[in-house]
Design an enzyme around this catalytic site. Sequence first.
Site, PDB file in Angstrom:
ATOM      1  CG  ASP A  44     -32.629  34.790   8.192  1.00  0.00           C
ATOM      2  OD1 ASP A  44     -32.123  34.087   9.081  1.00  0.00           O
ATOM      3  OD2 ASP A  44     -33.677  35.444   8.346  1.00  0.00           O
ATOM      4  CG  LEU A  45     -33.740  28.422   8.747  1.00  0.00           C
ATOM      5  CD1 LEU A  45     -33.458  27.564   7.532  1.00  0.00           C
ATOM      6  CD2 LEU A  45     -33.348  27.677  10.025  1.00  0.00           C
ATOM      7  CG  ASP A  46     -37.082  31.028  11.084  1.00  0.00           C
ATOM      8  OD1 ASP A  46     -37.272  29.909  10.607  1.00  0.00           O
ATOM      9  OD2 ASP A  46     -36.853  31.231  12.296  1.00  0.00           O
ATOM     10  CG  ASP A  48      -1.774  -1.201   1.389  1.00  0.00           C
ATOM     11  OD1 ASP A  48      -1.334  -2.298   1.004  1.00  0.00           O
ATOM     12  OD2 ASP A  48      -2.887  -1.062   1.919  1.00  0.00           O
ATOM     13  CE  LYS A  54      -9.111  -8.120  -0.845  1.00  0.00           C
ATOM     14  NZ  LYS A  54      -8.145  -8.641   0.152  1.00  0.00           N
TER      15      LYS A  54
END
Length: 965
Positions: free
Chosen positions: A752-754, A338, A591
């Site tokens: 803004d949200l509301d 790896d 695989k």
Amino acid sequence: MDLNNNVDFIYTDWSLIETRFDPDKIHHRETVFTIGNGYLGTRGTFEEGYSRATPATLLHGVFDDVPIVYTELANCPDWLPLSITIDGERFRMDRGEIISYERKLDLRRGILSRFIRWRSTGGKTVDLQFERFASLASEHVTALRCQIKPVDFDGLVEVQASISGYPENQGFNHWELIDQGSISKAAWLNLRTRNSRITLGMGLGMNVSGAEASVIVTNPPGYPTVITSFQATSGQAVTVDKLVTFFTSRDVENPVQAAQQELADLPQYSTLLKEHSLAWEQAWDKSDIAIEGDVRAALAVRYNLFQLLIAAPTNDDRVSIAAKTLSGFGYRGHVFWDTEIFILPFFIYTQPELARNLLTYRYHTIGGARRKAVHYGYKGAMYSWESADTGDEVTPRWLPPNDPYGEDIRIWCRDREIHISADVVYAVWSYWLVSGDDDWMRDYGAEIILDTAVFWGSRVEYSTKYEQYEIRGVIGADEYHELANNNAFTNRMVQWHLEKAIATQDWLREKYPEKAKELETRLQLTLSRRLRWQDIIANLAIPYDPNTKLIEQQDGFFKLEDINLADYEPRTKSMQTILTIEGANKRQVLKQPDVLMLLYLMRESQEFPYTLEILEKNWDYYAPRTDITYGSSLGPAIHAILASDLGKTDEAYHNFMQAAMVDIEDVRGNAHEGIHGASAGGIWQAVVFGFGGIKLTENGPVATAHLPQGWKRLQFKINWRGDWHEFDLKAEGTNMETLHNSNSNIKGVIFDLDGVLTDTAEYHYLGWQRLADEEGLPFNREANEELRGVSRRESLLKIIGDKHYSEEQILEMMERKNRYYVESIENISPKDLLPGALDLLEELRAAGIKIALGSASKNARPVVEKLGIAKHIDVIADGYSVQQPKPAPDLFLFAAKELGLAPNECIVVEDAAAGIEAAKAGKIIAVGLGPSERVGEADIVLPSLENVHWQDLQAKLTDLILQPS
């Protein structure tokens, strides 16, 4: 496989934010929030502890013996414990009430933070802000800060900072206590591993500011503790800093003395943080990848690079990066291919000094490779499939089954997966090619290349029947077939290896004849040995058909039973688990890429068998037969690169994101074991070599970009022969002036949200009305209109008017109203989005515009999640983010800063006068929604977001800028 199933996270360009704590995902999240500095890694457990947690701090090179798997990285003493007691009640996440929670990993600065508002069972509310880092500037130092602020009480707070000297590796304790003690109000601990006898010294110190506090040291056996206590006052924060130092006998002769001295010499926390942040700035300057137009991908890429950077040893070339880095117990800290094939390219091209350290580890452990060759009856150096501190083979020979009545499982990789010796050489050659580091090649690399070539000369067999050289009884890159003859990947890599061995010997003879003579004598590089290498190169079996252009993975592969993976969908297990080990052996199912992996490794140099035609033919055959979802995590990134080469952009992006999210979103269900280091390295290669199309020429690297849909811009730099080459790649047909509108220059929108995205005003009104009725306060809908955009506290003060209440009563009413509101919004769903909101969010995301929420509400996060728009929001600035609410500009300025933008690169969309005033105060363009009598002071006024498109907004912004002043 669902690649976008995690509603608990918010992604920004530089931060991974967890908005909800889920106890069922505790072990996954411990991995996700791992921090480190290249010397140590610490899993993201909580400072106060939690039931079933698996705390772990792993130090490079600190191995100790263990049954079955021979040796493992020993889990070191836990430096995190910080116990906080509030008026006799101990804070824990599984007790009391969590009112608010957020955990954030700041990738830019390597800082993990957590905010909790917690109410004890006794009804006392406290804000706790945790912050921790492992110093990138001083690798022996870790630091933790906790700010404690009572919300609704005055009382006694006690804090205990400890080191837990009883760490376990899944039930196994590697340490024995030697001694412990205290000096100058600091503590120290001294332990030793039971078998490898590595000594560890740790120092522990504490500083308290913001209150008169006493500090004492106690020393329960194996658990040194520094204790402070103080009287806390409501609304006033007290800061506790915990500093811990680590040294081992691998570093210094006297680890305890070194840890004590380092602790005594440390500056204040703020100085340590500044130095640490500067070190990260320097690291990202070399290694960053910036993506515009896809925040989720941008964050995922940086997250994977962060995990590689914190695992890379800066000052130690005797260790390497393990498959699970320093983040978990998976694979026990062992090193695989790896590192060389998947991880090293990132360092070779961006941090060559770290790449040199990782490769020098293979030089220091070549003795183990030689011992393995002798054990199996071969000559030269045969690198171990799993390696630890000595280079000896530590792959378990057998593993016990999960079924108590099942048979033990034989692990054949230790015996048969021998391609790793060629893989190491591939990395050595790549480093030399890119860096031009002739000194390292002369002193270290050449010996690795030549002595592993000696091994191949003894391992290859000659078939008199077919008059060819063969390599029989191996496991190729595809590990579903455990006994392959003439595996194409292995054979061609061996042939390539021998070609480079001869070239290396010729180079040494020409440039460093004395070194050539020394190695030829010591490694017995006789003429007959060189002639055998040449004969093998010319006659080694490579199963390629020039007529069909197909490469058969191994002898007889095309005769195995064919399989259609679609017949097994949907599934959540690997094909080997479904078919059994023997069942997979008998079928044409892989695989991970094998032939395609070979073509990828030959792609850069355009060496046989790589051509685009051969790639296409073999892709069409092998890709549908590869268990890319639940086989190996190493596969998706490689498939992404090759699919990109073939113009399969959508498939490339899907595979890329499958790899990019493997840990963050636990795509495979095994992230609790630790970070998928190879996948993280593959991500860098997928972006740079795949989507960036980097090719190396005699004049340096050149790029031919084929960016995924939605990506507007890709920026990175790579180092070639000591010079930095910066790449700024843009989507085809994209003009960066039009992308970011040279007139408006807007790169972010803060909503803004509301009243903007949704309307919870009715729920707020009902909550306030209920509270007012209970308190006998006059209130109605008209009064509620004045509360738009106003913080909870200011709203309550408006309702109270001249009536007198104590501070404690005010806080209680605020919490009561909030409970009413939270109860009422429980059933909010995406149908509650206002018309036009979702369409605009999607347009902005497609245009590469960053999006923030700027809401005074302290419930913004759960509302965003219920609305189903969290994936569209890069940053949430809410009532917890700043001290001063609207109409102060702080909230919007905070949002812009978190987006990484200047205020004049943003616009604010608001529906309240207070919000418009806040935007104007922050010198941010304001878009007002609603009647002009309410939002008339905005720069642009719209009735709502319905039928509003980004193109329309851009036009209005351009008109605004062109208006005469």
